[in-house]
Design a protein around this motif. Structure first.
Motif, PDB file in Angstrom:
ATOM      1  N   TRP A 140      -7.098  15.831  -4.195  1.00 42.28           N
ATOM      2  CA  TRP A 140      -7.581  16.986  -4.950  1.00 42.28           C
ATOM      3  C   TRP A 140      -8.268  16.499  -6.225  1.00 42.28           C
ATOM      4  N   THR A 141      -9.465  17.065  -6.461  1.00 42.02           N
ATOM      5  CA  THR A 141     -10.153  16.849  -7.736  1.00 42.02           C
ATOM      6  C   THR A 141      -9.843  18.044  -8.631  1.00 42.02           C
ATOM      7  N   VAL A 142      -9.341  17.747  -9.835  1.00 45.35           N
ATOM      8  CA  VAL A 142      -8.880  18.799 -10.737  1.00 45.35           C
ATOM      9  C   VAL A 142      -9.693  18.744 -12.021  1.00 45.35           C
ATOM     10  N   VAL A 143     -10.109  19.909 -12.476  1.00 45.73           N
ATOM     11  CA  VAL A 143     -10.777  20.058 -13.777  1.00 45.73           C
ATOM     12  C   VAL A 143      -9.896  20.936 -14.656  1.00 45.73           C
ATOM     13  N   GLY A 144      -9.579  20.420 -15.834  1.00 54.34           N
ATOM     14  CA  GLY A 144      -8.718  21.178 -16.741  1.00 54.34           C
ATOM     15  C   GLY A 144      -9.062  20.923 -18.187  1.00 54.34           C
ATOM     16  N   ALA A 145      -8.308  21.550 -19.067  1.00 55.69           N
ATOM     17  CA  ALA A 145      -8.548  21.412 -20.503  1.00 55.69           C
ATOM     18  C   ALA A 145      -8.172  20.007 -20.966  1.00 55.69           C
ATOM     19  N   ASP A 146      -8.909  19.519 -21.937  1.00 57.43           N
ATOM     20  CA  ASP A 146      -8.638  18.206 -22.531  1.00 57.43           C
ATOM     21  C   ASP A 146      -7.712  18.394 -23.738  1.00 57.43           C
ATOM     22  N   TYR A 147      -6.497  17.887 -23.621  1.00 50.47           N
ATOM     23  CA  TYR A 147      -5.496  18.048 -24.684  1.00 50.47           C
ATOM     24  C   TYR A 147      -5.445  16.848 -25.628  1.00 50.47           C
ATOM     25  N   SER A 148      -6.416  15.979 -25.551  1.00 52.70           N
ATOM     26  CA  SER A 148      -6.367  14.777 -26.394  1.00 52.70           C
ATOM     27  C   SER A 148      -6.391  15.131 -27.877  1.00 52.70           C
ATOM     28  N   ALA A 149      -7.154  16.185 -28.243  1.00 55.79           N
ATOM     29  CA  ALA A 149      -7.202  16.577 -29.654  1.00 55.79           C
ATOM     30  C   ALA A 149      -5.839  17.083 -30.123  1.00 55.79           C
ATOM     31  N   LEU A 150      -5.189  17.869 -29.244  1.00 58.08           N
ATOM     32  CA  LEU A 150      -3.862  18.379 -29.600  1.00 58.08           C
ATOM     33  C   LEU A 150      -2.845  17.242 -29.705  1.00 58.08           C
ATOM     34  N   LEU A 151      -2.941  16.285 -28.753  1.00 57.32           N
ATOM     35  CA  LEU A 151      -2.034  15.148 -28.817  1.00 57.32           C
ATOM     36  C   LEU A 151      -2.277  14.311 -30.063  1.00 57.32           C
ATOM     37  N   GLN A 152      -3.574  14.146 -30.404  1.00 59.44           N
ATOM     38  CA  GLN A 152      -3.886  13.393 -31.616  1.00 59.44           C
ATOM     39  C   GLN A 152      -3.339  14.108 -32.846  1.00 59.44           C
ATOM     40  N   TRP A 153      -3.426  15.421 -32.887  1.00 60.16           N
ATOM     41  CA  TRP A 153      -2.895  16.175 -34.024  1.00 60.16           C
ATOM     42  C   TRP A 153      -1.380  16.041 -34.096  1.00 60.16           C
TER      43      TRP A 153
END
Length: 445
Positions: A140-153
């Motif tokens: 399965w190819t999945v497209v979702g939100a990028d949480y890297s900014a939230l993790l960085q915060w």
């Protein structure tokens, strides 16, 4: 308290730094952009999305409307498409959101088509969801939100809190030492607090600790003044009783022999009681007058005086040691302990040892002993052991109190211990100190 205020200010600054860090908004996605990333038309990073592959479809309830639109747009079977909301799984939420956007213009049979068309509007944002398409190999190819900014915060917040803790740790340790140190010293000093001691409790540390120490010092001064006043009253009454007792003794001489003998015995018993009260008062009211003294000679002298009265008293061991003591007080204490042992056991054994910074004087007997529950009580003035120390013995409950007071005047303590094989051991422990001047072995007052 200044230190507490400083700590609170530092903690407030730490929280201010955390709140000052920019926090990212809650992730939102556009279905049209997600389809573009899935079709390879646009890069996921450019749209704030993320694309990856996995063996299993996303967990959650599939949204039929959105999955149908994506399947038609990408030209794949409907069964190989899944659209899962991460927070809301209610399909009607899509319709409600579209209505709010003013995009649902038709009704009746055309409603579903209108909604599916509105779902792909470029400006329509939804809470974060995952769009997944299954390939022929089962992946399965999945497209979702990028949480890297939230993790960085979140990492920034964690680092800020950690830095605040590191900065506050020395201040907290210093504050704890500044408060607990004086409190610990105050507690240690108060453990040795007594009305006989003239030493004051240490006044140091934070203002609150100083106020508490001053209050304890003032309270002890008041209690000591009151205790001394009562003791002085007892001493005055006991001293004044000697005059009428002397008159009674003279009258007893003219009484018939049988009555005279009883009167003289009663007068002698009353005189002994008065002497005990005066001995106790002297120990309480007058500080110890210490002189370098050979304790083994003092102990031998106490044993000889008891033997001269016909008492069975033996000196079993006496180490040669000289200590600065008040001879009268210490002799009075030893005489009281010897009298108690002879009165209730018929004999006494004396022992003197020195070592480990203390001098130990023991008066042991083979009498009935004292129960553990009564040992502390009997060291208080005017306390009697009703089981064996009754009025017929002539005691008024001051012998042990006098011995205890003498021991404490010298910085020591009196302990009442059970003797192996039965009996009691009255042990006086005094701090061992070298005499300031030459030894006065024969000086006993």
């Amino acid at each position: 308290m200044l230190t507490l205020s400083t700590l609170l200010v530092a903690q407030a600054v730490s929280f201010a730094v955390v709140w000052a860090l920019p926090s990212p908004a809650a992730p939102q996605m556009n279905l049209h952009q997600a389809v573009q990333v899935m079709a390879g038309e646009r890069a996921a990073a450019d749209l704030g999305l993320r694309r990856w592959r996995q063996a299993q479809p996303p967990a959650g309830r599939d949204n039929d409307w959105m999955s149908s639109v994506v399947a038609a747009r990408l030209g794949v079977p409907r069964a190989r498409v899944r659209t899962v909301w991460q927070r809301s799984t209610d399909p009607t939420a899509v319709q409600v959101q579209v209505i709010k956007q003013g995009q649902l213009l038709a009704g009746g049979p055309e409603q579903r088509a209108t909604v599916e068309e509105a779902l792909l509007l470029p400006g329509l944002l939804w809470p974060a969801f995952e769009l997944a398409v299954q390939h022929a190999d089962g992946q399965w190819t999945v497209v979702g939100a990028d949480y890297s900014a939230l993790l960085q915060w979140r990492r920034q917040v964690l680092l800020a809190l950690l830095a605040g803790a590191v900065l506050l740790a020395p201040l907290a340790a210093w504050l704890a030492l500044r408060v607990t140190g004086p409190l610990r010293r105050l507690a240690d000093a108060s453990a040795d607090l007594s009305l006989q001691s003239t030493a004051r409790l240490p006044v140091e540390g934070p203002r609150e600790v100083q106020v508490m120490a001053e209050a304890m010092n003032a309270a002890r001064e008041r209690l000591r003044d009151q205790a001394h006043e009562v003791t002085r009253m007892l001493a005055a009454v006991a001293h004044d009783l000697r005059t009428p007792l002397t008159g009674l003794r003279l009258r007893a001489d003219s009484a018939p022999p049988a009555q005279a003998e009883r009167m003289v015995a009663d007068i002698a018993r009353m005189t002994s009681m008065i002497d005990q009260v005066l001995d106790y008062a002297r120990g309480e009211l007058h500080p110890a007058q210490r002189h370098p003294t050979a304790l083994h000679l003092l102990l031998e002298e106490c044993a000889q005086h008891a033997q001269a009265r016909g008492a069975d008293v033996r000196l079993t061991h006496a180490a040669h040691v000289s200590v600065a003591v008040d001879v009268l007080q210490l002799r009075r204490a030893l005489d009281n302990l010897i009298d108690n042992a002879v009165r209730y056991a018929g004999s006494a054994e004396l022992r003197l040892e020195a070592g480990d910074g203390v001098v130990i004087l023991e008066v042991a007997d083979r009498g009935p002993g004292i129960a553990d529950a009564d040992k502390v009580r009997l060291l208080q003035p005017f306390q009697r052991h009703e089981g064996s120390r009754n009025r017929s013995t002539g005691g008024i409950g001051l012998g042990l109190a006098v011995a205890q007071g003498a021991a404490r005047q010298h910085g020591g303590e009196l302990h009442l211990l059970a003797r192996d094989g039965g009996g009691l051991v009255a042990r006086i422990c005094l701090p061992l100190a070298q005499p300031a001047g030459p030894s006065l072995a024969g000086r006993h007052g």
